[in-house]
Design a protein around this motif. Structure first.
Motif, PDB file in Angstrom:
ATOM      1  N   GLU A  70      84.994  10.375  49.146  1.00 18.57           N
ATOM      2  CA  GLU A  70      84.910  10.069  47.716  1.00 18.57           C
ATOM      3  C   GLU A  70      84.394   8.651  47.470  1.00 18.57           C
ATOM      4  OE1 GLU A  70      88.595  10.956  45.847  1.00 18.57           O
ATOM      5  OE2 GLU A  70      88.535  13.090  46.384  1.00 18.57           O
ATOM      6  N   ASP A 164      80.884  19.314  36.356  1.00 19.64           N
ATOM      7  CA  ASP A 164      80.210  18.448  37.323  1.00 19.64           C
ATOM      8  C   ASP A 164      80.186  19.044  38.725  1.00 19.64           C
ATOM      9  OD1 ASP A 164      79.761  16.534  35.382  1.00 19.64           O
ATOM     10  OD2 ASP A 164      81.635  15.490  35.775  1.00 19.64           O
ATOM     11  N   TYR A 165      80.627  20.287  38.854  1.00 19.54           N
ATOM     12  CA  TYR A 165      80.704  20.932  40.158  1.00 19.54           C
ATOM     13  C   TYR A 165      79.912  22.232  40.160  1.00 19.54           C
ATOM     14  CZ  TYR A 165      84.532  17.720  41.262  1.00 19.54           C
ATOM     15  OH  TYR A 165      85.272  16.596  41.498  1.00 19.54           O
ATOM     16  N   TYR A 176      84.645  24.667  45.538  1.00 21.31           N
ATOM     17  CA  TYR A 176      83.873  23.804  44.650  1.00 21.31           C
ATOM     18  C   TYR A 176      83.180  22.692  45.436  1.00 21.31           C
ATOM     19  CZ  TYR A 176      86.110  26.130  40.745  1.00 21.31           C
ATOM     20  OH  TYR A 176      86.532  27.076  39.842  1.00 21.31           O
ATOM     21  N   LYS A 177      81.940  22.410  45.016  1.00 20.08           N
ATOM     22  CA  LYS A 177      81.146  21.359  45.656  1.00 20.08           C
ATOM     23  C   LYS A 177      80.624  20.430  44.565  1.00 20.08           C
ATOM     24  CE  LYS A 177      79.028  19.869  49.487  1.00 20.08           C
ATOM     25  NZ  LYS A 177      79.730  19.478  50.725  1.00 20.08           N
ATOM     26  N   ASN A 178      80.766  19.130  44.778  1.00 16.45           N
ATOM     27  CA  ASN A 178      80.317  18.146  43.802  1.00 16.45           C
ATOM     28  C   ASN A 178      78.808  17.929  43.929  1.00 16.45           C
ATOM     29  OD1 ASN A 178      80.247  16.215  41.849  1.00 16.45           O
ATOM     30  ND2 ASN A 178      81.238  14.619  43.053  1.00 16.45           N
TER      31      ASN A 178
END
Length: 244
Positions: A70, A164-165, A176-178
Motif C-alpha cells: 500500500e 476505485d477497484y 478485488y484489485k486496485n
C-alpha cells in the motif's frame, strides 16, 4: 538513516548487496527476505524507506509483490530481467541494477537516493508498463483477508468495475484489485477477454448465449448463470470475437 530491506531469493545476491552497502553508513538493513511473501510481511512490519527488490522470484514476482504494497517505499530493482522492463525503468526514473551487479553502478544508484525516496508515482508507472510484458499477464495476484491468492487468468469468469477497484469473479469467488478496467482491457489477452460494456469484461470461454433484450440492447449469459449487459460497441466486438 535510510532503512532498507533486501528481497531476493538468491542468498549470494543479497550478500553482494550487503557487502556493497558496507560502504554506505547512512543505509541500515532492517530485514532480509527470500521471496515475495516474506518481503510483503517485512515491508508491512518495518515500513522501510528503501527496498532492493529482485523481479524473478518463486511464488510471486517482485512486480506482483510490489502491487500489493500500500505505502510503497523507494525501490532499486536487482534483476536479470528482459529489455522491455529495463526500458520501463529508464523512462520512469526508477533505478535498477543488472546482475551481476557492478560496484560502481551500485554506488551511482545510491547517490540518486536523496531525490528518489518518494517515488510512488514512478513505481506505479513501472508496474503498469511492465504489465504489458507477456511474462507478467498470465495471472493476477490479489490479497483478501490478509491472504495472497494467485489467480490464473483462465479462471476469471468476468471483471466488473467497482468504484476505485475491479472485481474479479472467479470459480473460487470474487476478489478485488486496485486497478482500472482500462488497465485490464490493455493487459489481458484480447483473444480471450472482451470488454462488452464500460463496466464489464468477460472471458469468451464463459459465453453460452447472447439475447436481444430490447431494441438495440443485448445481454449475454455466462456459464456461471450470470446475465450481463452488452453495449452497442461491446456487441460489435463480441460478435467479431465469436465469428458471428
Amino acid at each position: 538513516m535510510i532503512r532498507t530491506i533486501l528481497i531476493d531469493d538468491e542468498p549470494l545476491a543479497r550478500d553482494i548487496v550487503k557487502y556493497y552497502l558496507s560502504d554506505h553508513a547512512e543505509i541500515e538493513i532492517v530485514a532480509e527476505c527470500g521471496d515475495g511473501f516474506e518481503g510483503l510481511k517485512a515491508i508491512t512490519l518495518h515500513k522501510p524507506d528503501l527496498i532492493f527488490l529482485d523481479i524473478q522470484m518463486p511464488k510471486i514476482s517482485g512486480f506482483e509483490m510490489l502491487e500489493l504494497v500500500e505505502d510503497k517505499p523507494a525501490v532499486i530493482f536487482t534483476t536479470a530481467f528482459d529489455e522491455f522492463a529495463i526500458k520501463a525503468f529508464e523512462v520512469n526514473a526508477v533505478d535498477y541494477l543488472l546482475k551481476p551487479i557492478d560496484k560502481s553502478r551500485f554506488d551511482a544508484a545510491i547517490k540518486k537516493l536523496p531525490n528518489k525516496l518518494n517515488q510512488t508515482e514512478n513505481t506505479e508507472a513501472v508496474l503498469d508498463a511492465a504489465a504489458l510484458s507477456p511474462a507478467q499477464n498470465n495471472r493476477v495476484v490479489v490479497k483478501k483477508d490478509g491472504v495472497i491468492k494467485i489467480i490464473p487468468v483462465a479462471d476469471i469468469n468476468y471483471l466488473e468495475a467497482d468504484d476505485d477497484y475491479v472485481k474479479l469473479s472467479t470459480v473460487d469467488g470474487s476478489f478485488y484489485k486496485n486497478k482500472t478496467m482500462a488497465y485490464f482491457e490493455l493487459t489481458l489477452d484480447a483473444g480471450q477477454f472482451i470488454r462488452i460494456h464500460r463496466s464489464y469484461i468477460i472471458n469468451l470461454a464463459q459465453v453460452t448465449k447472447i439475447e436481444l433484450k430490447e431494441k438495440d440492447s443485448y445481454v449475454v449469459l455466462l456459464k456461471s448463470d450470470i446475465w450481463l449487459p452488452v453495449s452497442k460497441t461491446g456487441y460489435v466486438k463480441l460478435k467479431a470475437a465469436l465469428g458471428l
